[in-house]
Design an enzyme around this catalytic site. Sequence first.
Site, mmCIF file in Angstrom:
data_model
loop_
_atom_site.group_PDB
_atom_site.id
_atom_site.type_symbol
_atom_site.label_atom_id
_atom_site.label_comp_id
_atom_site.label_asym_id
_atom_site.label_seq_id
_atom_site.Cartn_x
_atom_site.Cartn_y
_atom_site.Cartn_z
ATOM 1 N N CYS A 261 0.971 -1.246 -0.108
ATOM 2 C CA CYS A 261 -0.046 -0.056 0.021
ATOM 3 C C CYS A 261 0.898 1.310 -0.127
ATOM 4 O O CYS A 261 0.977 1.810 0.980
ATOM 5 C CB CYS A 261 -0.898 -0.064 1.075
ATOM 6 S SG CYS A 261 -1.570 -1.467 1.536
ATOM 7 N N PRO A 264 1.478 7.722 -0.487
ATOM 8 C CA PRO A 264 2.002 8.314 -1.388
ATOM 9 C C PRO A 264 3.327 8.195 -1.996
ATOM 10 O O PRO A 264 3.837 9.079 -2.691
ATOM 11 C CB PRO A 264 1.763 10.025 -1.168
ATOM 12 C CG PRO A 264 1.760 9.853 0.583
ATOM 13 C CD PRO A 264 1.138 8.340 0.983
ATOM 14 N N GLU A 286 0.021 0.326 -5.611
ATOM 15 C CA GLU A 286 -0.802 1.383 -5.112
ATOM 16 C C GLU A 286 -2.111 1.450 -6.008
ATOM 17 O O GLU A 286 -2.048 1.264 -7.228
ATOM 18 C CB GLU A 286 -0.418 2.796 -5.304
ATOM 19 C CG GLU A 286 -1.274 3.713 -5.103
ATOM 20 C CD GLU A 286 -1.915 3.846 -3.805
ATOM 21 O OE1 GLU A 286 -3.161 3.961 -3.674
ATOM 22 O OE2 GLU A 286 -1.253 3.486 -2.689
ATOM 23 N N ASP A 310 -4.415 -3.391 -7.245
ATOM 24 C CA ASP A 310 -5.206 -3.811 -5.707
ATOM 25 C C ASP A 310 -4.123 -4.658 -5.243
ATOM 26 O O ASP A 310 -3.998 -5.823 -5.696
ATOM 27 C CB ASP A 310 -6.464 -4.080 -6.157
ATOM 28 C CG ASP A 310 -7.387 -4.288 -4.740
ATOM 29 O OD1 ASP A 310 -6.505 -4.462 -3.459
ATOM 30 O OD2 ASP A 310 -8.447 -3.819 -4.513
ATOM 31 N N ASP A 331 1.408 -0.819 4.892
ATOM 32 C CA ASP A 331 0.868 0.244 5.678
ATOM 33 C C ASP A 331 -0.644 0.467 5.114
ATOM 34 O O ASP A 331 -0.782 1.211 4.279
ATOM 35 C CB ASP A 331 1.842 1.464 5.075
ATOM 36 C CG ASP A 331 1.698 2.872 5.509
ATOM 37 O OD1 ASP A 331 0.990 2.913 6.661
ATOM 38 O OD2 ASP A 331 2.010 3.786 5.310
ATOM 39 N N CYS A 384 -1.252 3.990 11.017
ATOM 40 C CA CYS A 384 -1.327 5.575 11.726
ATOM 41 C C CYS A 384 -2.466 5.535 12.547
ATOM 42 O O CYS A 384 -2.944 6.543 12.302
ATOM 43 C CB CYS A 384 -1.080 6.497 10.796
ATOM 44 S SG CYS A 384 -0.397 7.984 11.646
#
Length: 448
Positions: A261, A264, A286, A310, A331, A384
């Site tokens: 993942c 950015p 991504e 995906d 992530d 996160c």
Amino acid sequence: MPRHVAYQAIAAVHRDDAYANLVLPAMLRDEGMAGRDAAFATELTYGTLRHTGTLDAIITDAAGRDVQRIDPPVRDALRLGAYQLLHTRVPAHAAVSSTVDLVRAVGPGATGFANAVLREVATRDLDGWVAKLAPSEQTDPIGHLALAYSHPQWIVRAFAEALGGDLGETRRLLIEDNERPPVHLCARPGLIDPIELADEVGGAPGAFSPYAVYLPGGAPGELPAVAEGRAHVQDEGSQLVANALAVAPLDGPDGRWLDLCAGPGGKAGLLGALAAQRGARLTAVEVAEHRARLVAQATRGLPVNVLNTDGRTVGSDPKLPEDHFDRVLVDAPCTGLGSLRRRPESRWRRQPSDLPPLTRLQRELLTAALRAVRPGGLVAYVTCSPHIVETHVTVTEASRRAGFPVDFVDARPLLPAGMPGLGDGPTVQLWPQRHGTDAMFLAVLRRG
């Protein structure tokens, strides 16, 4: 002028679902605003957005009507005025008169109302309003903390649970969430030394990450080191969890790395630089096309292959075979509760109903990562967010459903020696109030 720019940014966030960190810099550029004026506009924008919940409770009481019944342009102006009265050193008469002038432009018929509301707000300081409006700390500690420190109750409850019920540390976390966060740079290994980067940008080496540099201020995107790809903007906690995967002991081949993942591109940039030093190659996945382009830009010149697909297609996509990769980073998309200090509006946008679809996606991505890694290989699961269902529950469920043995690796030794407050393992939860980082969660798994 700074107040006008701040008002426009706040209105865009509430009216258009915009993001302050995107719209405000553009507005400042359009107005040619810099220096102290830009800093003041930024403080007013971010502060008002962070404290919206508590400001709304105060405005509701001062106005004698629910804040949601106030015309939106006037409501945003009142929030901005109340923030100046309660959180800044702006003299009360200046805060009131400038806000009334603003209301005269956006809601001319409400100037008398705005003047009366703000004069009522000014009759108490913030502590006085909290004493009047917050629930009792003894009978409803979560409700008290939520109003006193401007967080939704469900988020305060989630933080308290993740901190083992320690309400004192929960309070410290909420306070830290309301502070302006520092800017962290990542000195890309092999491209620039962090000491050299710190000297170049006038910053200081980070406390924990071997690649971190703390930036005192300014626009990091304009720094030559960032523009040239020798460094990038990345929270120190994000650096630590990505590096943990790279330094974890591994038997057997070690040339095929995967970031499932990647958008950015911050962690992919660091892993790509580390891979270049070790003769490895990173596949960065991504699903969103525009974010895949950002990953490609962030990893230009590094041994990184970007796939716009995906991550859950492991096994069905020939470019993502099963049992193939040596190190895999997940992530996962999450609520972002660990970075609320950086995204002032997100605490009021997120809802508990966001959790079921996100945790389902997290389990599916982690399951795909476990399929992608070879036997004996390593998977780092990162979010996160400290929310228990996005961290421990997701990892436990995905490991249990894997269909083959999965062992937890103690993540604590993979972080720099001497880091305080890492808990009992094997997973690690970083915290703003303990480590000065975003609240990153890390679990490292070894496929049997």
